[in-house]
Scaffold this active site. Structure first.
Site, mmCIF file in Angstrom:
data_model
loop_
_atom_site.group_PDB
_atom_site.id
_atom_site.type_symbol
_atom_site.label_atom_id
_atom_site.label_comp_id
_atom_site.label_asym_id
_atom_site.label_seq_id
_atom_site.Cartn_x
_atom_site.Cartn_y
_atom_site.Cartn_z
ATOM 1 N N TYR A 57 0.855 -1.196 0.000
ATOM 2 C CA TYR A 57 0.000 0.000 0.000
ATOM 3 C C TYR A 57 0.888 1.241 0.000
ATOM 4 C CZ TYR A 57 -3.723 -3.264 0.564
ATOM 5 O OH TYR A 57 -4.592 -4.304 0.322
ATOM 6 N N SER A 58 0.605 2.151 -0.931
ATOM 7 C CA SER A 58 1.405 3.383 -1.040
ATOM 8 C C SER A 58 1.166 4.290 0.148
ATOM 9 C CB SER A 58 1.010 4.169 -2.290
ATOM 10 O OG SER A 58 1.283 3.444 -3.431
ATOM 11 N N CYS A 67 1.035 7.192 -11.535
ATOM 12 C CA CYS A 67 0.688 6.158 -10.552
ATOM 13 C C CYS A 67 -0.768 5.729 -10.699
ATOM 14 C CB CYS A 67 0.930 6.667 -9.124
ATOM 15 S SG CYS A 67 0.765 5.354 -7.904
ATOM 16 N N GLU A 115 4.747 4.067 -11.316
ATOM 17 C CA GLU A 115 4.342 3.027 -10.367
ATOM 18 C C GLU A 115 2.923 2.607 -10.765
ATOM 19 O OE1 GLU A 115 6.448 2.196 -7.504
ATOM 20 O OE2 GLU A 115 5.081 2.322 -5.801
ATOM 21 N N TYR A 140 0.292 -0.944 -11.984
ATOM 22 C CA TYR A 140 0.155 -2.395 -12.078
ATOM 23 C C TYR A 140 -1.277 -2.740 -12.433
ATOM 24 C CZ TYR A 140 -1.712 -1.687 -7.471
ATOM 25 O OH TYR A 140 -2.454 -1.221 -6.431
HETATM 26 P P1 FAD Z 1 -6.972 -10.088 -3.308
HETATM 27 O O1 FAD Z 1 -7.669 -10.975 -2.368
HETATM 28 O O2 FAD Z 1 -5.490 -10.191 -3.403
HETATM 29 O O3 FAD Z 1 -7.605 -10.224 -4.731
HETATM 30 C C1 FAD Z 1 -6.960 -9.689 -5.864
HETATM 31 C C2 FAD Z 1 -7.554 -10.298 -7.112
HETATM 32 O O4 FAD Z 1 -7.291 -11.667 -7.128
HETATM 33 C C3 FAD Z 1 -9.046 -10.108 -7.199
HETATM 34 O O5 FAD Z 1 -9.272 -9.139 -8.177
HETATM 35 C C4 FAD Z 1 -9.594 -11.454 -7.574
HETATM 36 O O6 FAD Z 1 -10.024 -11.381 -8.909
HETATM 37 C C5 FAD Z 1 -8.439 -12.411 -7.544
HETATM 38 N N1 FAD Z 1 -8.645 -13.502 -6.550
HETATM 39 C C6 FAD Z 1 -7.836 -13.784 -5.521
HETATM 40 N N2 FAD Z 1 -8.299 -14.854 -4.833
HETATM 41 C C7 FAD Z 1 -9.417 -15.247 -5.431
HETATM 42 C C8 FAD Z 1 -10.349 -16.277 -5.191
HETATM 43 N N3 FAD Z 1 -10.202 -17.130 -4.186
HETATM 44 N N4 FAD Z 1 -11.400 -16.388 -6.009
HETATM 45 C C9 FAD Z 1 -11.557 -15.545 -7.030
HETATM 46 N N5 FAD Z 1 -10.706 -14.520 -7.309
HETATM 47 C C10 FAD Z 1 -9.641 -14.389 -6.534
HETATM 48 N N6 FAD Z 1 -4.077 -0.688 -3.309
HETATM 49 C C11 FAD Z 1 -4.744 0.302 -2.679
HETATM 50 O O7 FAD Z 1 -5.958 0.196 -2.444
HETATM 51 N N7 FAD Z 1 -4.093 1.435 -2.265
HETATM 52 C C12 FAD Z 1 -2.771 1.616 -2.468
HETATM 53 O O8 FAD Z 1 -2.217 2.656 -2.094
HETATM 54 C C13 FAD Z 1 -2.054 0.574 -3.129
HETATM 55 N N8 FAD Z 1 -0.749 0.706 -3.356
HETATM 56 C C14 FAD Z 1 -0.075 -0.274 -4.016
HETATM 57 C C15 FAD Z 1 1.285 -0.099 -4.278
HETATM 58 C C16 FAD Z 1 1.991 -1.061 -4.971
HETATM 59 C C17 FAD Z 1 3.474 -0.823 -5.271
HETATM 60 C C18 FAD Z 1 1.334 -2.248 -5.392
HETATM 61 C C19 FAD Z 1 2.087 -3.316 -6.165
HETATM 62 C C20 FAD Z 1 0.005 -2.435 -5.105
HETATM 63 C C21 FAD Z 1 -0.732 -1.442 -4.427
HETATM 64 N N9 FAD Z 1 -2.086 -1.596 -4.134
HETATM 65 C C22 FAD Z 1 -2.758 -0.582 -3.524
HETATM 66 C C23 FAD Z 1 -2.835 -2.852 -4.430
HETATM 67 C C24 FAD Z 1 -2.813 -3.765 -3.177
HETATM 68 O O9 FAD Z 1 -1.495 -4.229 -2.951
HETATM 69 C C25 FAD Z 1 -3.722 -4.988 -3.314
HETATM 70 O O10 FAD Z 1 -3.374 -5.674 -4.501
HETATM 71 C C26 FAD Z 1 -5.197 -4.629 -3.363
HETATM 72 O O11 FAD Z 1 -5.591 -3.971 -2.164
HETATM 73 C C27 FAD Z 1 -6.039 -5.906 -3.507
HETATM 74 O O12 FAD Z 1 -5.692 -6.775 -2.457
HETATM 75 P P2 FAD Z 1 -6.766 -7.711 -1.770
HETATM 76 O O13 FAD Z 1 -6.026 -8.604 -0.820
HETATM 77 O O14 FAD Z 1 -7.882 -6.913 -1.218
HETATM 78 O O15 FAD Z 1 -7.316 -8.550 -2.986
HETATM 79 P P1 NAP Z 2 -10.613 3.639 -10.145
HETATM 80 O O1 NAP Z 2 -11.247 4.484 -9.116
HETATM 81 O O2 NAP Z 2 -11.348 2.502 -10.738
HETATM 82 O O3 NAP Z 2 -10.117 4.598 -11.309
HETATM 83 C C1 NAP Z 2 -9.352 4.139 -12.376
HETATM 84 C C2 NAP Z 2 -9.620 5.067 -13.532
HETATM 85 O O4 NAP Z 2 -8.692 4.801 -14.568
HETATM 86 C C3 NAP Z 2 -11.020 4.843 -14.108
HETATM 87 O O5 NAP Z 2 -11.593 6.098 -14.406
HETATM 88 C C4 NAP Z 2 -10.726 4.049 -15.364
HETATM 89 O O6 NAP Z 2 -11.707 4.253 -16.350
HETATM 90 C C5 NAP Z 2 -9.430 4.700 -15.782
HETATM 91 N N1 NAP Z 2 -8.705 3.936 -16.784
HETATM 92 C C6 NAP Z 2 -8.941 2.681 -17.233
HETATM 93 N N2 NAP Z 2 -8.089 2.374 -18.230
HETATM 94 C C7 NAP Z 2 -7.298 3.457 -18.417
HETATM 95 C C8 NAP Z 2 -6.244 3.752 -19.318
HETATM 96 N N3 NAP Z 2 -5.836 2.884 -20.233
HETATM 97 N N4 NAP Z 2 -5.663 4.964 -19.227
HETATM 98 C C9 NAP Z 2 -6.064 5.855 -18.316
HETATM 99 N N5 NAP Z 2 -7.083 5.656 -17.452
HETATM 100 C C10 NAP Z 2 -7.686 4.448 -17.508
HETATM 101 O O7 NAP Z 2 -9.181 3.182 -9.637
HETATM 102 P P2 NAP Z 2 -8.721 2.103 -8.553
HETATM 103 O O8 NAP Z 2 -9.688 0.982 -8.474
HETATM 104 O O9 NAP Z 2 -8.295 2.825 -7.333
HETATM 105 O O10 NAP Z 2 -7.462 1.514 -9.264
HETATM 106 C C11 NAP Z 2 -6.402 2.224 -9.699
HETATM 107 C C12 NAP Z 2 -5.250 1.261 -10.013
HETATM 108 O O11 NAP Z 2 -4.083 1.753 -9.385
HETATM 109 C C13 NAP Z 2 -5.436 -0.150 -9.480
HETATM 110 O O12 NAP Z 2 -4.898 -1.063 -10.406
HETATM 111 C C14 NAP Z 2 -4.640 -0.100 -8.187
HETATM 112 O O13 NAP Z 2 -4.330 -1.369 -7.708
HETATM 113 C C15 NAP Z 2 -3.462 0.728 -8.650
HETATM 114 N N6 NAP Z 2 -2.633 1.397 -7.595
HETATM 115 C C16 NAP Z 2 -1.276 1.366 -7.757
HETATM 116 C C17 NAP Z 2 -0.457 1.935 -6.824
HETATM 117 C C18 NAP Z 2 1.016 1.830 -6.986
HETATM 118 O O14 NAP Z 2 1.485 1.169 -7.870
HETATM 119 N N7 NAP Z 2 1.763 2.468 -6.108
HETATM 120 C C19 NAP Z 2 -0.989 2.638 -5.750
HETATM 121 C C20 NAP Z 2 -2.362 2.703 -5.627
HETATM 122 C C21 NAP Z 2 -3.171 2.074 -6.571
HETATM 123 P P3 NAP Z 2 -12.861 3.181 -16.735
HETATM 124 O O15 NAP Z 2 -12.827 2.104 -15.681
HETATM 125 O O16 NAP Z 2 -14.115 3.977 -16.710
HETATM 126 O O17 NAP Z 2 -12.511 2.685 -18.088
#
Ligand code: FAD
Ligand code: NAP
Length: 309
Positions: free
Chosen positions: A81-82, A254, A307, A309
């Protein structure tokens, strides 16, 4: 003008999976102004007295180890988490670091079952006083440079990808000489804007700051496609071009993966190829460059920090 970019030495993995630190959370609140189906929470960890105190930088991430085991009986994997705080933390002493967590909620395509993400829903359900196991910090390039006042910044964020820019803006707003900063933020609907009061208020301290919002699902573009953050460059050239054309401007990206190459495509269209590196044989002069070709031929240059993914 000295435009050499020197990044600070960031500390990495003071705590790891085998040796996490347990800290309390002191705050857990909604990060949008009104309720939204995209539930995003602002959560603050108190790292007082741990080795994380004052050793985390804006732009880095912390790892969270959710309790319990997965379907194979193995402990749940770590999630990153960032940090949404400046390097000095929310409290100015590096003791309170926040993050921005979106609850992952999806309907699975095969059987319409609702899937709740493990870690995001665990964190979102915590109350002040509850503890959480952390690792980190991680990330050594997505950072503000040394001497940050020497640069201009264009921040592109989608959704929770805006987290690091909250922290970086707090840090930049504290400088004596303030840089030019644009934050281009994209989300599905107006109700999904994160930290709107904070970002709207930044101009009071930093008059040169621009906060530009793009709502992808409200008003389609003339060709019927969804508006995305990268379209801001050609929609608002009067804001972007005077800054992007300067040699001391840095671009930070990001959020969602797809945005990265969308931004590169828009930079190419606006004759800003100086931000990109071209693999051997690629032609930066080419007028229209398709997405497939772009992915194969382009890498971010030294002034671009990514950053996604
Ligand atoms: P998970 O349980 O890991 O699920 C993720 C996906 O896996 C789902 O979409 C689902 O489709 C699939 N999945 C997993 N298990 C199952 C299952 N049993 N059945 C069906 N589908 C499954 N997130 C933020 O909200 N804020 C941030 O600031 C943020 N910063 C990030 C920074 C970095 C550098 C990176 C790499 C990631 C960041 N993320 C951030 C994303 C975060 O790390 C998590 O990936 C995100 O919160 C989802 O995790 P989760 O455990 O809730 O979901
Ligand atoms: P969200 O609220 O769903 O917003 C994402 C927005 O990006 C939507 O408006 C979406 O539009 C738009 N989008 C989709 N495809 C795009 C493209 N090709 N170019 C530009 N914009 C596009 O966002 P969220 O659920 O928070 O997710 C944001 C993403 O950032 C996730 O993958 C999250 O895991 C990631 N994240 C990364 C970091 C990190 O690496 N440090 C930190 C925090 C979050 P439509 O859906 O309407 O098409």
């Amino acid at each position: 003008m000295d435009t050499a970019i020197r990044l600070p030495q960031a500390e990495l993995n003071i705590y790891n999976k085998a040796n996490p630190v347990t800290v309390p959370i002191i705050e857990n609140r909604i990060a949008t102004a009104t309720s939204s189906p995209n539930i995003v929470r602002h959560i603050t960890f108190d790292v007082t007295g741990t080795e994380l105190e004052n050793r985390v930088k804006a732009g880095q991430s912390l790892g969270v180890l959710p309790p319990g085991t997965d379907e194979k009986g193995k402990p749940h994997a770590l999630r990153l988490y960032s940090i949404a705080s400046p390097s000095s933390g929310e409290d100015g002493h590096g003791r309170h670091y926040s993050t921005t967590v979106k609850r992952l909620i999806e309907e699975l395509p095969d059987d319409n079952r609702l899937y709740l993400g493990v870690c995001s829903n665990y964190l979102a359900g915590l109350k002040p006083g509850d503890t959480v196991r952390l690792t980190g910090p991680s990330g050594k390039r997505f950072l503000l440079p040394e001497e940050p006042e020497k640069f201009n910044y264009i921040f592109f964020a989608t959704g929770t990808g805006v987290a690091p820019f909250r922290g970086m803006l707090m840090e930049l707003a504290q400088l004596n000489v303030q840089p030019n900063v644009i934050l281009a933020f994209g989300c599905p609907y107006r109700s999904d804007v994160l930290y709107e009061d904070f970002f709207e208020g930044v101009r009071e301290k930093m008059p040169s700051f621009q906060f530009l919002k793009t709502f992808s699902r409200e008003q389609p573009r003339p060709d019927g496609s969804r508006p995305y953050v990268q379209h801001q460059i050609s929609d608002n050239p009067e804001f972007f071009l005077p800054i992007l054309e300067q040699p001391n401007t840095l671009i930070y990206i990001c959020g969602i993966k797809g945005m990265e190459f969308g931004i590169y495509q828009e930079l190419m269209k606006s004759n800003l190829a100086q931000y990109l590196q071209f693999r051997h044989g690629a032609d930066p002069q080419k007028e229209e460059i398709g997405m497939d070709e772009l992915r194969k031929s382009i890498k971010p240059g030294d002034r671009v920090f990514v950053e996604t993914y």
